[in-house]
Design a protein around this motif. Structure first.
Motif, PDB file in Angstrom:
ATOM      1  N   ARG A  29       0.845  -1.212   0.000  1.00  0.00           N
ATOM      2  CA  ARG A  29       0.000   0.000   0.000  1.00  0.00           C
ATOM      3  C   ARG A  29       0.873   1.252   0.000  1.00  0.00           C
ATOM      4  NH1 ARG A  29      -5.663   0.321   1.380  1.00  0.00           N
ATOM      5  NH2 ARG A  29      -6.535  -1.765   1.444  1.00  0.00           N
ATOM      6  N   ARG A  30       1.926   1.254   0.827  1.00  0.00           N
ATOM      7  CA  ARG A  30       2.820   2.418   0.864  1.00  0.00           C
ATOM      8  C   ARG A  30       3.435   2.638  -0.515  1.00  0.00           C
ATOM      9  NH1 ARG A  30       7.246   3.508   5.351  1.00  0.00           N
ATOM     10  NH2 ARG A  30       7.174   1.249   5.445  1.00  0.00           N
ATOM     11  N   GLN A  31       3.928   1.574  -1.149  1.00  0.00           N
ATOM     12  CA  GLN A  31       4.529   1.698  -2.478  1.00  0.00           C
ATOM     13  C   GLN A  31       3.527   2.237  -3.493  1.00  0.00           C
ATOM     14  OE1 GLN A  31       6.019  -2.280  -3.100  1.00  0.00           O
ATOM     15  NE2 GLN A  31       8.045  -1.755  -2.281  1.00  0.00           N
ATOM     16  N   ARG A  32       2.273   1.743  -3.423  1.00  0.00           N
ATOM     17  CA  ARG A  32       1.244   2.221  -4.354  1.00  0.00           C
ATOM     18  C   ARG A  32       1.000   3.716  -4.160  1.00  0.00           C
ATOM     19  NH1 ARG A  32      -3.928   3.114  -3.518  1.00  0.00           N
ATOM     20  NH2 ARG A  32      -4.091   1.810  -1.668  1.00  0.00           N
ATOM     21  N   LEU A  33       0.931   4.160  -2.911  1.00  0.00           N
ATOM     22  CA  LEU A  33       0.684   5.581  -2.627  1.00  0.00           C
ATOM     23  C   LEU A  33       1.880   6.447  -3.016  1.00  0.00           C
ATOM     24  CD1 LEU A  33      -1.189   5.121   0.751  1.00  0.00           C
ATOM     25  CD2 LEU A  33      -2.181   5.884  -1.423  1.00  0.00           C
ATOM     26  N   GLU A  34       3.082   5.903  -2.890  1.00  0.00           N
ATOM     27  CA  GLU A  34       4.274   6.624  -3.347  1.00  0.00           C
ATOM     28  C   GLU A  34       4.255   6.743  -4.871  1.00  0.00           C
ATOM     29  OE1 GLU A  34       7.334   5.227   0.219  1.00  0.00           O
ATOM     30  OE2 GLU A  34       7.336   4.149  -1.703  1.00  0.00           O
ATOM     31  N   ALA A  35       3.978   5.638  -5.563  1.00  0.00           N
ATOM     32  CA  ALA A  35       3.960   5.633  -7.033  1.00  0.00           C
ATOM     33  C   ALA A  35       2.886   6.562  -7.586  1.00  0.00           C
ATOM     34  CB  ALA A  35       3.749   4.211  -7.554  1.00  0.00           C
ATOM     35  N   ALA A  36       1.754   6.666  -6.874  1.00  0.00           N
ATOM     36  CA  ALA A  36       0.660   7.534  -7.319  1.00  0.00           C
ATOM     37  C   ALA A  36       0.926   9.004  -7.020  1.00  0.00           C
ATOM     38  CB  ALA A  36      -0.644   7.098  -6.653  1.00  0.00           C
ATOM     39  N   GLY A  37       1.982   9.295  -6.253  1.00  0.00           N
ATOM     40  CA  GLY A  37       2.286  10.687  -5.929  1.00  0.00           C
ATOM     41  C   GLY A  37       1.536  11.211  -4.718  1.00  0.00           C
ATOM     42  N   VAL A  38       0.777  10.361  -4.044  1.00  0.00           N
ATOM     43  CA  VAL A  38       0.091  10.793  -2.829  1.00  0.00           C
ATOM     44  C   VAL A  38       1.137  11.050  -1.744  1.00  0.00           C
ATOM     45  CG1 VAL A  38      -1.593  10.172  -1.047  1.00  0.00           C
ATOM     46  CG2 VAL A  38      -2.015   9.556  -3.431  1.00  0.00           C
ATOM     47  N   ILE A  39       2.095  10.134  -1.620  1.00  0.00           N
ATOM     48  CA  ILE A  39       3.250  10.346  -0.743  1.00  0.00           C
ATOM     49  C   ILE A  39       4.352  10.909  -1.626  1.00  0.00           C
ATOM     50  CG2 ILE A  39       4.982   9.260   0.731  1.00  0.00           C
ATOM     51  CD1 ILE A  39       2.894   7.075   1.355  1.00  0.00           C
ATOM     52  N   ARG A  40       4.720  12.161  -1.365  1.00  0.00           N
ATOM     53  CA  ARG A  40       5.706  12.831  -2.215  1.00  0.00           C
ATOM     54  C   ARG A  40       7.134  12.641  -1.746  1.00  0.00           C
ATOM     55  NH1 ARG A  40       2.966  18.622  -2.815  1.00  0.00           N
ATOM     56  NH2 ARG A  40       4.110  18.764  -0.885  1.00  0.00           N
ATOM     57  N   GLY A  41       7.330  12.243  -0.509  1.00  0.00           N
ATOM     58  CA  GLY A  41       8.694  12.046  -0.019  1.00  0.00           C
ATOM     59  C   GLY A  41       8.713  11.983   1.495  1.00  0.00           C
ATOM     60  N   TYR A  42       9.910  11.843   2.023  1.00  0.00           N
ATOM     61  CA  TYR A  42      10.127  11.750   3.460  1.00  0.00           C
ATOM     62  C   TYR A  42      11.287  12.685   3.807  1.00  0.00           C
ATOM     63  CZ  TYR A  42       7.507   7.454   2.738  1.00  0.00           C
ATOM     64  OH  TYR A  42       6.544   6.540   2.386  1.00  0.00           O
ATOM     65  N   ARG A  43      11.201  13.306   4.978  1.00  0.00           N
ATOM     66  CA  ARG A  43      12.304  14.159   5.396  1.00  0.00           C
ATOM     67  C   ARG A  43      12.309  14.311   6.910  1.00  0.00           C
ATOM     68  NH1 ARG A  43      10.351  19.091   2.156  1.00  0.00           N
ATOM     69  NH2 ARG A  43       8.174  18.710   2.445  1.00  0.00           N
ATOM     70  N   ALA A  44      13.451  14.752   7.404  1.00  0.00           N
ATOM     71  CA  ALA A  44      13.585  14.994   8.835  1.00  0.00           C
ATOM     72  C   ALA A  44      12.994  16.364   9.175  1.00  0.00           C
ATOM     73  CB  ALA A  44      15.061  14.971   9.228  1.00  0.00           C
ATOM     74  N   GLU A  45      12.377  16.464  10.338  1.00  0.00           N
ATOM     75  CA  GLU A  45      11.873  17.750  10.821  1.00  0.00           C
ATOM     76  C   GLU A  45      12.965  18.362  11.691  1.00  0.00           C
ATOM     77  OE1 GLU A  45       8.274  19.588  13.534  1.00  0.00           O
ATOM     78  OE2 GLU A  45       8.038  17.599  12.658  1.00  0.00           O
ATOM     79  N   ILE A  46      13.485  19.508  11.261  1.00  0.00           N
ATOM     80  CA  ILE A  46      14.610  20.170  11.915  1.00  0.00           C
ATOM     81  C   ILE A  46      14.090  21.319  12.773  1.00  0.00           C
ATOM     82  CG2 ILE A  46      16.819  21.353  11.549  1.00  0.00           C
ATOM     83  CD1 ILE A  46      16.716  18.464  10.389  1.00  0.00           C
ATOM     84  N   ASP A  47      14.604  21.445  13.979  1.00  0.00           N
ATOM     85  CA  ASP A  47      14.283  22.576  14.843  1.00  0.00           C
ATOM     86  C   ASP A  47      15.109  23.767  14.370  1.00  0.00           C
ATOM     87  OD1 ASP A  47      15.153  24.194  17.492  1.00  0.00           O
ATOM     88  OD2 ASP A  47      13.100  23.420  17.674  1.00  0.00           O
ATOM     89  N   ALA A  48      14.452  24.777  13.803  1.00  0.00           N
ATOM     90  CA  ALA A  48      15.152  25.910  13.190  1.00  0.00           C
ATOM     91  C   ALA A  48      16.089  26.633  14.168  1.00  0.00           C
ATOM     92  CB  ALA A  48      14.157  26.877  12.561  1.00  0.00           C
TER      93      ALA A  48
END
Length: 158
Positions: free
Chosen positions: A45-64
């Motif tokens: 399911r995760r792969q399908r949502l990534e391929a469809a562009g629903v999940i655009r990416g992953y990143r770390a949340e940085i404390d500015a």
């Protein structure tokens, strides 16, 4: 007519997306346990949502502030002229500058709303005075400095 895959989300997809918004590093095992699927089903399911562009990416949340960026500001830009060339040139500038972390076109008095992070007020002033105001398409710049973030960019309401 083909349905947009982003609108064809079922309840399990929404639970999966909500779980990943809380922790984008979840393993297939942890994700499956969180949404009551086998790890392989959750992974597919995760792969399908990534391929469809629903999940655009992953990143770390940085404390500015911890990263040395003590000033956050929202900057409204009103353009002097609304030609395609002006907009294209201004948007190129916005996309190239790392201190501008978000940009939106707006209705109302401002044409654009920019989110800017800077080391300090002098650094923010440099962005406004040397980068934004001199641009030939810019008519007016208005900034608001964030005093306190009371709610971070939260997960989408799935």
């Amino acid at each position: 007519m083909t349905q947009d895959p982003r609108t064809a989300l079922d309840d399990t997809d929404r639970r999966l997306l909500a779980a990943l918004q809380r922790d984008g590093q979840m393993t297939a095992e942890a994700l499956g346990a969180a949404i009551h699927l086998s790890p392989s089903q959750a992974g597919r399911r995760r792969q399908r949502l990534e391929a469809a562009g629903v999940i655009r990416g992953y990143r770390a949340e940085i404390d500015a502030p911890a990263a040395g960026l003590g000033v956050e500001a929202f900057v409204q830009i009103a353009m002097a002229r609304h030609s395609q060339e002006n907009a294209r040139d201004f948007l190129r500038l916005v996309r190239e500058r790392p201190e501008i972390t978000g940009a939106w076109t707006m209705t109302g008095e401002a044409d654009y709303l920019l989110r800017v992070f800077a080391r300090d007020l002098a650094d923010l002033n440099r962005v406004i005075q040397r980068l934004l105001l001199p641009h030939p398409g810019v008519d007016r710049v208005q900034s608001q400095i964030v005093l306190e973030r009371v709610k971070s960019d939260g997960p989408l309401p799935l």
